[in-house]
Design a protein around this motif. Sequence first.
Motif, mmCIF file in Angstrom:
data_model
loop_
_atom_site.group_PDB
_atom_site.id
_atom_site.type_symbol
_atom_site.label_atom_id
_atom_site.label_comp_id
_atom_site.label_asym_id
_atom_site.label_seq_id
_atom_site.Cartn_x
_atom_site.Cartn_y
_atom_site.Cartn_z
ATOM 1 N N PHE A 1 -12.968 82.810 120.095
ATOM 2 C CA PHE A 1 -13.724 81.586 120.388
ATOM 3 C C PHE A 1 -12.821 80.357 120.253
ATOM 4 C CE2 PHE A 1 -17.252 84.448 119.580
ATOM 5 C CZ PHE A 1 -18.144 84.072 120.567
ATOM 6 N N GLN B 1 -11.679 77.902 123.321
ATOM 7 C CA GLN B 1 -11.974 76.465 123.256
ATOM 8 C C GLN B 1 -10.703 75.629 123.445
ATOM 9 O OE1 GLN B 1 -14.086 75.597 119.632
ATOM 10 N NE2 GLN B 1 -15.801 76.907 120.152
ATOM 11 N N GLU C 1 -21.559 75.890 121.197
ATOM 12 C CA GLU C 1 -21.431 77.354 121.297
ATOM 13 C C GLU C 1 -22.780 78.035 121.074
ATOM 14 O OE1 GLU C 1 -18.885 79.523 122.708
ATOM 15 O OE2 GLU C 1 -17.618 78.137 121.597
ATOM 16 N N ILE D 1 -21.982 83.873 121.923
ATOM 17 C CA ILE D 1 -21.725 83.951 120.477
ATOM 18 C C ILE D 1 -22.727 84.882 119.776
ATOM 19 C CG2 ILE D 1 -23.076 81.917 119.743
ATOM 20 C CD1 ILE D 1 -20.608 81.314 117.857
ATOM 21 N N ALA E 1 -15.886 79.394 115.623
ATOM 22 C CA ALA E 1 -16.436 78.580 116.714
ATOM 23 C C ALA E 1 -16.306 77.088 116.393
ATOM 24 C CB ALA E 1 -17.895 78.936 116.954
#
Lengths: 547, 263
Positions: free
Chosen positions: A323, A327, A398, A404, A418
């Motif tokens: 994650f 990102q 998220e 997720i 996250a």
Amino acid sequence: MKSLFYIFIKTIKNFIKEFFKKPLNTIFFIFMIGLLILMMFLPKLDPTIAEDAQPVWILKAIMFAYSGIYLLGAFASGFKNGASMFEMSDINMVFTGPIISRHVLIYGMLKSVTNALLLCIMVIWQSVIFAMFGYDGRGIFITVLLFMFVMVICQFLQMVIYLLTFGRKKRRVAVGIIGGAMFIPLVIKAIYEFTTQIDFMVAAERTVNSPYFNYVPVIGWMSGASADFGMAMSTLPDRSGDIAQGFVLVGLLVLAIIACAVFIIRSKADFYEDAIIAGETRFAVQRDLAEGNVNNIYSPKAHSKKPLKLKKTGVGGSGANAFLFRQLREAFRESFFGLWGGMNIFQICVMIGFGVGISLGGNDGIGELTGEEFMLFILAMLSFTQIVMVSIGRGMRELLTHFIYMVPENPLKKIIWANMTTLIKTAVEAVLYFGIIGIAAKASIPLIIACILCYTAFTFYYVGLQMAFERIELASKGLMLGVFFLVFIAFMSPGAIAGIIVGIITNSIATGVFIISAWLIIAGFISFAIGKGVLHNMDIPTQISAK
Amino acid sequence: MINVKNVTKRYNKLVANDNVSLEVNPGETAIILGPNGAGKSTIIKSICGLLKFFGDITIGGYPNKTLEAKRILGYIPEFPALYPMLTVYEHLEFIAKAYRLENWETRAEELLTRFELDDKKNKLGKELSKGMQQKVSVCCALLPEPKAVIFDEPLVGLDPHAIRELKKLMVDLAQSGTALLISTHMIDSVEQTWDVCYIMDKGVVKQCVRRTEMGDKKLEDIYFEITEATADTDGVDSKHQMTEEKSITKKTEAEKSENKADE
């Protein structure tokens, strides 16, 4: 025209009915009215206000800057596609109906004005600030009306600029130059005052109180008229305002509204196509939000048609930390500086400039503070602004899509990873803020390190608690916010108290800050541990909003 | 493989799913049919662990919110929620990394070729049409080779070729032993593929129909028989619903206390 009038009135009626259906809204409304009445009598109830009232030129400058943001927004929107005055329902039903297009345009203008006016009520919320400058209820009421005028002008101006430029570059540049030229007399006046006056505040006051300031179109007229009427009506003995000038400035605002409206109505442009595009874009955003496709809404380049050159590709990581890597890849495509956008960098530079400027300004300490105490002041101030800045971080976003929830990894790891970009961003900013300001303020190395740690830990705790609160469902968002901040302060308090006590006993600010940091990290982990349940014991937030 | 027992889901006063039970065995294709607002998407989201609910849901024998269940479950949402700044291939790479898949590249290539996305590998999510996004969403869900796959209105927005490919893929998946659960309100789209059908209306499973027990009857006929009958008796139903809602409230409260006791 009758049908348009019917829709317009009916929509307003239904809005009012819906608004007062919720008891909390009714309470809010009564509170706002009460606040306005209270402000009217506040100077009489509390005579100390008269003694402490601040000079009005500061408020004038604030109003000028505040309404300037809206004016700037109007220009930006006008250069793009004009304001979306219509909903999809208007496009589907009104546009296709046998109605004269000019009437449809007037209907759209009235609608956009009504929407803008609702924003103005928020000015009442700032009543206390106005009272601090000597305004009473009547002054505040007039300022709300003036702000309404500015909002209406901004709404119309978007359309005017769009009709003038039609997205053509040369025309945009020309309109931009004309817009900028409005400020030239004021800039010249400011340069003159700041170069001839030794005292910064005197120079600022002379600039703001000059006619060059009052006659800057729209925002100068508004802030000038507000100050004139506000001071003329003030019950404070040492205040006076030029009512005649106030009327002139209001007249200019009204003329501007009429001019914009006449220009739009008389323009021969076929606005249907543009209105459809703007309306559809607006509808697409609403739909994306309802469908949980939030990535399109929050990504600044998601709707950009400009082709993007992909220099590096691929997503790293393994398990939950994928994650973070995903990102980062997205962030560097959205902005050259990755996690930092232009506004972030500007904010960092301003803060560092402010800190360094004040640090270097003092000889034996900064004002009444020592260098180390000043570091604490900066830490508190930055932590406070952080509360606003990280509210819609990537970690929160998220939660709005299914990935997720579906990935088979430990939920605690997932929510921490996250949110990792927010923590990395904060840590880097902390090094810059406290490293540079700390050196300028001649703070000790341990205190600089402690401040960096504390600032980052504060964000860790704040984000963690936000996650934990995602698990709580309360009837009202306002109540939720109130409870959140109560818990936020209460949970932080043991560490803060311990830090202060240890700091005093050891006579070391750095030790105290280290203690606070340690507690914030513990509190953060506890919050995240509670918050992990959001991934397996709650409704996906988009589902809640959709219902 | 997918086992749903007495699931009730409420949004304040609205009962979106009322005591829903259903079952999908390995290699079986189950469809949930129902009009708009029947509660199809709600039960799908509950199975995928995106909503909290009362009742029991297991995937391959594991409670649906455990890691074991998540490992063998694939979900294709009704609205594809892609990342606008990631390429098509990066979406698959992200899923592969997050699921810790090994040697995933060959399967990724196969999926991209099958859905005619192989020439769009480097296109960003924001550059894709809705149909393309739906295809990527399907590829993402199928990459970890799940044993149970849930499709929520899968054919909406797809072009004819993609519809054909997806239908073929559904058959292939079922033949390879994967349990499929498909929610739809387009009866024609699933006419050829289903084994068992749950007809839902107003949050309730009105009837479970097995293809083997259908005889000469058409699924469409059964569907209209049930849903139109419900519509006809709406006036009578509303009275019953009030009493039912009260009983559900009592029931859910009892379940709540049971759950607390379990914890």
